[in-house]
Design a protein around this motif. Structure first.
Motif, PDB file in Angstrom:
ATOM      1  N   VAL A 162       1.296  -1.110  -0.157  1.00 10.94           N
ATOM      2  CA  VAL A 162       0.054  -0.197   0.056  1.00 10.94           C
ATOM      3  C   VAL A 162       1.066   1.462  -0.076  1.00 10.94           C
ATOM      4  O   VAL A 162       1.877   1.288   1.178  1.00 10.94           O
ATOM      5  CB  VAL A 162      -0.658   0.153   1.436  1.00 10.94           C
ATOM      6  N   ARG A 163       0.800   2.328  -0.507  1.00  9.66           N
ATOM      7  CA  ARG A 163       1.083   3.527  -0.872  1.00  9.66           C
ATOM      8  C   ARG A 163       0.490   4.427   0.194  1.00  9.66           C
ATOM      9  O   ARG A 163      -0.215   4.469   0.663  1.00  9.66           O
ATOM     10  CB  ARG A 163       0.941   4.505  -1.768  1.00  9.66           C
ATOM     11  N   SER A 164       1.734   4.366   1.090  1.00 12.86           N
ATOM     12  CA  SER A 164       1.466   5.487   2.873  1.00 12.86           C
ATOM     13  C   SER A 164       0.789   6.327   3.109  1.00 12.86           C
ATOM     14  O   SER A 164      -0.225   6.799   2.795  1.00 12.86           O
ATOM     15  CB  SER A 164       2.799   5.310   3.472  1.00 12.86           C
ATOM     16  N   GLU A 165       1.041   7.381   1.876  1.00  9.54           N
ATOM     17  CA  GLU A 165       0.630   8.415   1.240  1.00  9.54           C
ATOM     18  C   GLU A 165      -0.115   8.699   0.876  1.00  9.54           C
ATOM     19  O   GLU A 165      -1.617  10.024   0.782  1.00  9.54           O
ATOM     20  CB  GLU A 165       1.831   9.191  -0.064  1.00  9.54           C
ATOM     21  N   GLU A 166      -1.191   7.564   0.505  1.00  6.34           N
ATOM     22  CA  GLU A 166      -2.669   6.979  -0.581  1.00  6.34           C
ATOM     23  C   GLU A 166      -3.419   7.212   0.737  1.00  6.34           C
ATOM     24  O   GLU A 166      -4.526   7.267   1.585  1.00  6.34           O
ATOM     25  CB  GLU A 166      -2.716   6.033  -1.493  1.00  6.34           C
ATOM     26  N   LEU A 205       0.166  -0.870   6.086  1.00  3.97           N
ATOM     27  CA  LEU A 205       1.563  -0.150   6.607  1.00  3.97           C
ATOM     28  C   LEU A 205       2.029  -0.508   7.346  1.00  3.97           C
ATOM     29  O   LEU A 205       3.743  -0.144   6.669  1.00  3.97           O
ATOM     30  CB  LEU A 205       0.437   1.128   7.241  1.00  3.97           C
ATOM     31  N   VAL A 206       1.839  -1.743   8.495  1.00 10.20           N
ATOM     32  CA  VAL A 206       2.885  -2.660   9.112  1.00 10.20           C
ATOM     33  C   VAL A 206       3.881  -2.353   8.578  1.00 10.20           C
ATOM     34  O   VAL A 206       4.480  -2.354   8.576  1.00 10.20           O
ATOM     35  CB  VAL A 206       1.478  -2.253  10.398  1.00 10.20           C
ATOM     36  N   PHE A 207       3.242  -4.238   7.934  1.00  6.25           N
ATOM     37  CA  PHE A 207       3.798  -4.727   7.360  1.00  6.25           C
ATOM     38  C   PHE A 207       5.137  -4.190   6.246  1.00  6.25           C
ATOM     39  O   PHE A 207       6.242  -4.696   6.548  1.00  6.25           O
ATOM     40  CB  PHE A 207       2.939  -5.444   6.228  1.00  6.25           C
ATOM     41  N   ASN A 208       4.664  -3.269   6.097  1.00  4.23           N
ATOM     42  CA  ASN A 208       5.952  -2.427   4.963  1.00  4.23           C
ATOM     43  C   ASN A 208       6.609  -0.800   5.961  1.00  4.23           C
ATOM     44  O   ASN A 208       7.310  -0.638   4.606  1.00  4.23           O
ATOM     45  CB  ASN A 208       5.005  -2.415   3.444  1.00  4.23           C
ATOM     46  N   ASP A 209       6.434  -0.973   6.407  1.00  5.00           N
ATOM     47  CA  ASP A 209       6.918   0.088   7.608  1.00  5.00           C
ATOM     48  C   ASP A 209       8.854  -0.357   7.444  1.00  5.00           C
ATOM     49  O   ASP A 209       9.075  -1.742   7.584  1.00  5.00           O
ATOM     50  CB  ASP A 209       6.539   0.101   8.798  1.00  5.00           C
ATOM     51  N   GLU A 210       9.557   0.528   7.399  1.00  5.46           N
ATOM     52  CA  GLU A 210      10.929   0.268   7.252  1.00  5.46           C
ATOM     53  C   GLU A 210      11.631  -0.534   8.655  1.00  5.46           C
ATOM     54  O   GLU A 210      12.666  -1.023   8.287  1.00  5.46           O
ATOM     55  CB  GLU A 210      11.611   1.795   7.367  1.00  5.46           C
ATOM     56  N   GLU A 217      13.403 -10.636   9.891  1.00  8.48           N
ATOM     57  CA  GLU A 217      14.053 -11.076   8.674  1.00  8.48           C
ATOM     58  C   GLU A 217      13.315 -11.832   7.473  1.00  8.48           C
ATOM     59  O   GLU A 217      14.010 -12.411   7.143  1.00  8.48           O
ATOM     60  CB  GLU A 217      14.642 -12.358   9.570  1.00  8.48           C
ATOM     61  N   ILE A 218      12.383 -12.024   7.841  1.00  9.71           N
ATOM     62  CA  ILE A 218      10.921 -12.970   6.830  1.00  9.71           C
ATOM     63  C   ILE A 218       9.791 -11.960   7.334  1.00  9.71           C
ATOM     64  O   ILE A 218       9.213 -12.131   8.030  1.00  9.71           O
ATOM     65  CB  ILE A 218      11.385 -13.896   6.938  1.00  9.71           C
ATOM     66  N   ARG A 219       9.302 -11.484   5.660  1.00 11.09           N
ATOM     67  CA  ARG A 219       7.374 -11.158   6.740  1.00 11.09           C
ATOM     68  C   ARG A 219       6.123 -12.074   5.923  1.00 11.09           C
ATOM     69  O   ARG A 219       6.953 -12.419   4.492  1.00 11.09           O
ATOM     70  CB  ARG A 219       7.670  -9.713   6.063  1.00 11.09           C
ATOM     71  N   LEU A 220       5.531 -12.740   6.005  1.00  8.27           N
ATOM     72  CA  LEU A 220       4.848 -13.174   5.306  1.00  8.27           C
ATOM     73  C   LEU A 220       3.546 -12.771   5.313  1.00  8.27           C
ATOM     74  O   LEU A 220       3.061 -12.582   6.690  1.00  8.27           O
ATOM     75  CB  LEU A 220       4.887 -14.619   6.035  1.00  8.27           C
TER      76      LEU A 220
END
Length: 412
Positions: A162-166, A205-210, A217-220
């Motif tokens: 998801v684009r956070s700015e959207e 948003l959480v999943f893609n946060d830096e 180490e791994i996101r599913l």
């Protein structure tokens, strides 16, 4: 929607326009507008990005441009479908002897009014396309370098993207959930809220946060957990990890493959839209996931608090409606052109509408419906008639049904 499907819609629009322009019985003015519109859409097609360009939405301003273009083309497709249906109806009336008698007695003024209305609408959508095509942000399309991308890889990347700015009004929720996930005493965190509040968007948003990317180490990401079949869930986890799924494998083999992926690694697993109330199924899944490193987390989105009660290790995070301020900002983004200053009365009506629909999905849906309406009369009619059928707190399906009612027959 993937770019290949979008290109098909563009080609359909060009074809429908050409067919309509060849019809007899239309005024020369309407035919001229159709031809101008066909030429404009053909020109747009030449600058539509290649099929993998969805990924380029990360380029600043590109995603907004592409979304505006798609919205305009879909509106045009619906408009032309309505026009085509009317022309076909006239042809059938003319060919049928009994209907022909009715057609002859029916005032020609109605047909003329419809043609004029369509000519005006086609001209309006053409001008909208011209404005989009001339947008200063369009050169970003030309800077995007094409790459070959497999469909499976594209789906795997975008379903959790998801684009956070959207996203509007969820920054505080995101920070709170990240803080909870990084707490050493948490294993499972449910996000609970009614349909349409934006639980999935928040999880993305959480999943893609830096910070989350760096910590785990791994996101599913696993979606559509309605039936909660353990084998299917494990298959989806493996697909998220490896980009492929092997349905023929036995359960033991799937578990071995999963353990190879997560063994000794700290993961974040998102289970989106969970409806399972069976504790034994949940316990079985947790048992399968035990081989991972300490500090692994599971984030669950659910509408049902009972679902959360069997998954949680702490109190669920209850997602609330947007504030009036953020509700208006979200509505404004979907109901008006970017940078557009709406008519004062229309804005006043819009604010009254937003007060009735604090759920983000409803706000986006109704904003999208009103996007193509530009008169105070149309907005007032919507508020005083269709909006009255929607009461705050009712199932979001009522809002979606309203959107469905506005679609043309082939889209329904």
């Amino acid at each position: 929607m993937a770019q290949g499907a979008f290109i098909e819609v563009v080609e359909e629009v060009i074809g429908k326009t050409g067919n309509l322009a060849d019809q007899t019985g239309l005024s020369s003015r309407v035919k001229d507008e159709l031809e101008r519109f066909r030429m404009r859409v053909s020109a747009i097609k030449r600058v539509v990005p290649v099929p993998d360009a969805e990924e380029n939405q990360a380029v600043p301003l590109f995603g907004t441009w592409l979304r505006r273009l798609k919205d305009a083309v879909y509106v045009a497709d619906n408009l032309l479908e309505e026009f085509s249906n009317e022309v076909s109806r006239r042809d059938q009336m003319t060919q049928n002897k009994e209907a022909k008698k009715v057609c002859i007695s029916f005032p020609k003024l109605n047909q003329l009014a419809f043609d004029l209305k369509m000519g005006h609408n086609i001209k309006a959508i053409r001008k909208r396309l011209v404005a989009i095509a001339n947008d200063k942000n369009r050169p970003f399309l030309l800077e995007a370098s094409p790459r070959e991308t497999q469909v499976e890889d594209w789906e795997r990347r975008t379903r959790s993207f998801v684009r956070s700015e959207e996203v509007i009004g969820r920054e505080n929720d995101k920070k709170a959930i990240i803080g909870i996930l990084l707490d050493p005493n948490v294993e499972v965190l449910p996000i609970v809220g009614s349909g349409g509040l934006g639980k999935t968007t928040l999880a993305k948003l959480v999943f893609n946060d830096e910070e989350i990317r760096n910590h785990f180490e791994i996101r599913l990401w696993v979606c559509d957990c309605f039936n909660f079949d353990i084998k299917i869930i494990v298959q989806k986890i493996l697909k998220s990890a490896k980009g492929e799924i092997k349905e023929a494998l036995e359960m033991n083999t799937l578990i071995d493959d999963l353990h190879q992926e997560i063994d000794g690694r700290r993961y974040l697993l998102v289970l989106d839209d969970v409806w399972n109330e069976d504790y034994e199924k949940w316990n079985s899944l947790k048992g399968v996931l035990q081989r991972a490193a300490r500090g692994s987390r599971i984030l669950v989105t659910a509408q049902n608090e009972k679902v959360a009660s069997i998954t949680q290790t702490i109190k669920p995070y209850f997602l609330r409606e947007l504030s009036p301020h953020y509700s208006w900002l979200l509505f404004e983004r979907h109901a008006f052109e970017e940078g557009e200053e709406p008519d004062f009365i229309i804005k006043e009506i819009g604010m009254k509408i937003v007060k009735c629909i604090e759920v983000p999905l409803a706000i986006r849906t109704i904003g999208g419906l009103l996007y193509s309406k530009r008169s105070v009369k149309e907005w007032s009619s919507f508020m005083n008639n269709e909006l009255l059928m929607i009461s705050q707190g009712e199932n979001i399906l009522r809002i979606l049904k309203l959107s469905y009612n506005h679609l043309s027959s082939h889209l329904k």
